[in-house]
Design an enzyme around this catalytic site. Structure first.
Site, mmCIF file in Angstrom:
data_model
loop_
_atom_site.group_PDB
_atom_site.id
_atom_site.type_symbol
_atom_site.label_atom_id
_atom_site.label_comp_id
_atom_site.label_asym_id
_atom_site.label_seq_id
_atom_site.Cartn_x
_atom_site.Cartn_y
_atom_site.Cartn_z
ATOM 1 C CB CYS A 192 -0.911 -0.006 1.218
ATOM 2 S SG CYS A 192 -2.003 1.432 1.294
ATOM 3 C CB CYS A 201 -1.289 3.851 8.123
ATOM 4 S SG CYS A 201 -2.371 4.532 6.826
ATOM 5 C CB CYS A 219 -0.869 -0.180 8.291
ATOM 6 S SG CYS A 219 -1.721 -1.392 7.247
ATOM 7 C CB CYS A 263 -15.586 -6.847 6.966
ATOM 8 S SG CYS A 263 -14.694 -5.316 6.741
ATOM 9 C CB CYS A 276 -18.609 -4.472 5.713
ATOM 10 S SG CYS A 276 -17.606 -3.085 6.286
ATOM 11 C CB CYS A 309 -18.139 0.590 9.271
ATOM 12 S SG CYS A 309 -17.103 -0.305 10.450
ATOM 13 N NE ARG A 360 -19.543 -3.253 13.204
ATOM 14 C CZ ARG A 360 -20.574 -4.074 13.013
ATOM 15 N NH1 ARG A 360 -20.524 -5.320 13.430
ATOM 16 N NH2 ARG A 360 -21.670 -3.656 12.399
HETATM 17 N N1 SAM Z 1 -6.579 0.728 3.094
HETATM 18 C C1 SAM Z 1 -7.866 0.993 3.599
HETATM 19 C C2 SAM Z 1 -7.870 2.119 4.621
HETATM 20 O O1 SAM Z 1 -6.900 2.301 5.321
HETATM 21 O O2 SAM Z 1 -8.890 2.808 4.691
HETATM 22 C C3 SAM Z 1 -8.539 -0.223 4.213
HETATM 23 C C4 SAM Z 1 -7.757 -1.270 4.988
HETATM 24 S S1 SAM Z 1 -7.041 -0.736 6.520
HETATM 25 C C5 SAM Z 1 -6.007 -2.097 6.925
HETATM 26 C C6 SAM Z 1 -8.411 -0.768 7.674
HETATM 27 C C7 SAM Z 1 -8.173 -0.336 9.085
HETATM 28 O O3 SAM Z 1 -7.480 -1.343 9.791
HETATM 29 C C8 SAM Z 1 -7.328 0.904 9.350
HETATM 30 O O4 SAM Z 1 -8.043 2.093 9.191
HETATM 31 C C9 SAM Z 1 -6.930 0.712 10.795
HETATM 32 O O5 SAM Z 1 -7.833 1.364 11.647
HETATM 33 C C10 SAM Z 1 -6.986 -0.800 10.984
HETATM 34 N N2 SAM Z 1 -5.654 -1.355 11.267
HETATM 35 C C11 SAM Z 1 -4.664 -1.545 10.386
HETATM 36 N N3 SAM Z 1 -3.564 -2.050 10.975
HETATM 37 C C12 SAM Z 1 -3.859 -2.175 12.299
HETATM 38 C C13 SAM Z 1 -3.132 -2.632 13.437
HETATM 39 N N4 SAM Z 1 -1.871 -3.029 13.334
HETATM 40 N N5 SAM Z 1 -3.754 -2.638 14.628
HETATM 41 C C14 SAM Z 1 -5.034 -2.223 14.728
HETATM 42 N N6 SAM Z 1 -5.770 -1.782 13.693
HETATM 43 C C15 SAM Z 1 -5.202 -1.749 12.485
HETATM 44 C C1 DTB Z 2 -11.276 -2.143 11.600
HETATM 45 O O1 DTB Z 2 -11.529 -1.104 12.241
HETATM 46 N N1 DTB Z 2 -10.550 -3.150 12.035
HETATM 47 C C2 DTB Z 2 -10.393 -4.173 11.033
HETATM 48 C C3 DTB Z 2 -11.371 -3.686 9.944
HETATM 49 N N2 DTB Z 2 -11.738 -2.386 10.386
HETATM 50 C C4 DTB Z 2 -10.984 -3.687 8.527
HETATM 51 C C5 DTB Z 2 -8.992 -4.349 10.575
HETATM 52 C C6 DTB Z 2 -8.037 -4.699 11.681
HETATM 53 C C7 DTB Z 2 -6.719 -4.964 11.090
HETATM 54 C C8 DTB Z 2 -5.708 -5.408 12.111
HETATM 55 C C9 DTB Z 2 -4.364 -5.609 11.531
HETATM 56 C C10 DTB Z 2 -4.259 -6.711 10.510
HETATM 57 O O2 DTB Z 2 -4.727 -7.848 10.748
HETATM 58 O O3 DTB Z 2 -3.655 -6.468 9.458
HETATM 59 FE FE1 SF4 Z 3 -2.761 1.250 3.402
HETATM 60 FE FE2 SF4 Z 3 -2.707 0.067 5.783
HETATM 61 FE FE3 SF4 Z 3 -2.980 2.713 5.628
HETATM 62 FE FE4 SF4 Z 3 -5.007 1.101 4.814
HETATM 63 S S1 SF4 Z 3 -4.226 1.316 6.899
HETATM 64 S S2 SF4 Z 3 -4.204 2.920 3.781
HETATM 65 S S3 SF4 Z 3 -3.813 -0.630 3.997
HETATM 66 S S4 SF4 Z 3 -1.171 1.531 4.970
#
Ligand code: SAM
Ligand code: DTB
Ligand code: SF4
Length: 321
Positions: A56, A60, A63, A100, A132, A192, A264
Site C-alpha cells: 500500500c 500509516c 499498518c 468484511c 462491508c 463504519c 465493535r
Molecule cells: N486501506 C484501507 C484504509 O486504510 O482505509 C482499508 C484497509 S485498513 C487495513 C483498515 C483499518 O485497519 C485501518 O483504518 C486501521 O484502523 C486498521 N488497522 C490496520 N492495521 C492495524 C493494526 N496493526 N492494529 C489495529 N488496527 C489496524
Molecule cells: C477495523 O476497524 N478493524 C479491522 C477492519 N476495520 C478492517 C482491521 C483490523 C486490522 C488489524 C491488523 C491486521 O490484521 O492487518
Molecule cells: Fe494502506 Fe494500511 Fe494505511 Fe489502509 S491502513 S491505507 S492498507 S497503509
C-alpha cells in the site's frame, strides 16, 4: 444531561468527564444506554478477509500492509471473486452474519479490479450476509455503484484525533477521510468508522476522536474500536500493549455517546483475557470479529470464541433485514 439521546453537539470536556468516571458508574450507565437501544446479551459475529494484501502506498504507522515498512509480509493481488464468495460462505457456516473485505489501496480506481469488488459485494449479499468493504478513499460515483451492488457498509476509520493524526499518517489528511465518509453517507451506505488506541496518543486524543465521530451529521451506524496490534517492522512495532481497562473505558464512552450504533470490539482481542472481553460486552460492545485471522494478523480461535460466548450466555446478534 439526558443519557441515551442521539446528540451531535458533544464537547471534549463532556466526553472526558464520561471517560474518566469511576469504572462502576461508567459501566452502569453504558449498560443502561445499551439496554435502551440494543437486545442485551447479543453480539454480532463478523468475519474479515484481506482481498488485496500489502504494497500500500500510504504510510500509516500502525499498518503492516504499508509499502513503506518491511515486516516480511507476502503481497497479494486482488483475490478471484469465487474464492472470496467461498470464504464468505464458510464464514456464514461458522456463524458470522457480516462479511468484511479489506483492500490495501490508497483509493478505489475505476476498472477491472473495482468491477470485481462489485461482484464480490453482490456475491456476499446474495448469501444473505451483510457486506462491508474497506478500500481506501472513494468518490461519490464509486459509492453509488457500491450501493447499487448491494453494499451494506463501508469501513473507513478516522483512527485517532485530528491533532494526533499527523504523527501517524502523512500521505493523506483527516479532511480527505471525512470527504470519503460524506460520499459513503450520501450514497445511503452505512458508515463504519472508528479508530485505534495504543498508538501513543493521550486520553484527550481518544476522547477527541469520539467527539469527531459523534458530531458527524449522522452517528456512524458501526464504530470499530481497535487496540493496536503492534507489528515488528512498523514504526509502532514496539508500542506497549493497551491496558484492558483502557479498552473498556473507550467502549463504554463510545456506547454512551453513540447509543444506537453497533460498537465493535475489533482488533486486539488476542492479547485480552476472556474476562476483560466480557467487561467490554458489559460496557456496550456488541460485535466481534470471528475467525483466526483479521486482515494479516492473528485473532482468537473460533472454537474458543464460541465457548466464551456460551459460557456467558451470549447469543449471536442477527440483524433484521
Ligand atoms: N486501506 C484501507 C484504509 O486504510 O482505509 C482499508 C484497509 S485498513 C487495513 C483498515 C483499518 O485497519 C485501518 O483504518 C486501521 O484502523 C486498521 N488497522 C490496520 N492495521 C492495524 C493494526 N496493526 N492494529 C489495529 N488496527 C489496524
Ligand atoms: C477495523 O476497524 N478493524 C479491522 C477492519 N476495520 C478492517 C482491521 C483490523 C486490522 C488489524 C491488523 C491486521 O490484521 O492487518
Ligand atoms: Fe494502506 Fe494500511 Fe494505511 Fe489502509 S491502513 S491505507 S492498507 S497503509
Amino acid at each position: 444531561m439526558m443519557t441515551g439521546t442521539i446528540r451531535h453537539d458533544w464537547t471534549l470536556a463532556q466526553a472526558r468527564e464520561i471517560h474518566d468516571r469511576n469504572l462502576s458508574d461508567l459501566i452502569y450507565e453504558a449498560q443502561g444506554v445499551h439496554r435502551q437501544n440494543h437486545p442485551p446479551g447479543e453480539v454480532q459475529l463478523c468475519s474479515l478477509l484481506s482481498i488485496k494484501t500489502g504494497a500500500c502506498p500510504e504510510d500509516c504507522a500502525y499498518c503492516p500492509q504499508s509499502a513503506h515498512y518491511d515486516v516480511g509480509l507476502e503481497n497479494e493481488a486482488l483475490l478471484p471473486v469465487d474464492e472470496v464468495v467461498a470464504a464468505a460462505k464458510a464464514a456464514k457456516e461458522a456463524g458470522a452474519s457480516r462479511f468484511c473485505m479489506g483492500a490495501a489501496w490508497r483509493e478505489v480506481r475505476d476498472g477491472e479490479d473495482f468491477d470485481s469488488v462489485l461482484d464480490m459485494v453482490r456475491g456476499v449479499s446474495d448469501l444473505g450476509m451483510e457486506s462491508c468493504v474497506t478500500l481506501g478513499m472513494v468518490t461519490a460515483e464509486q459509492a453509488q455503484r457500491l450501493k447499487k451492488a448491494g453494499l451494506k457498509a463501508y469501513n473507513h476509520n478516522l483512527d485517532t484525533s485530528r491533532e494526533f493524526y499527523s504523527e501517524i499518517i502523512t500521505t493523506r489528511t483527516y479532511d480527505e477521510r471525512l470527504d470519503t465518509l460524506a460520499n459513503v453517507r450520501r450514497a445511503g451506505i452505512d458508515v463504519c468508522c472508528g479508530g485505534i488506541i495504543g498508538m501513543g496518543e493521550t486520553i484527550e486524543d481518544r476522547c477527541a476522536m469520539l467527539v469527531e465521530l459523534a458530531n458527524l451529521p449522522q452517528h456512524p451506524q458501526s464504530v470499530p474500536i481497535n487496540a493496536l496490534v503492534a507489528v515488528k517492522g512498523t514504526p509502532l512495532g514496539d508500542q506497549a500493549p493497551v491496558e484492558p481497562l483502557d479498552f473498556v473505558r473507550m467502549i463504554a464512552t463510545a456506547r454512551i455517546m453513540m447509543p444506537a450504533s453497533v460498537v465493535r470490539l475489533s482488533a486486539g482481542r488476542r492479547g485480552m483475557s476472556e474476562e476483560a472481553q466480557m467487561l467490554c460486552f458489559l460496557a456496550g460492545a456488541n460485535s466481534i470479529f470471528l475467525g483466526e485471522k483479521l486482515l494479516t494478523t492473528a485473532n482468537p480461535e473460533v472454537a474458543g470464541d464460541h465457548a466464551m460466548m456460551e459460557q456467558a450466555g451470549i447469543k449471536p446478534l442477527v440483524p433484521a433485514g
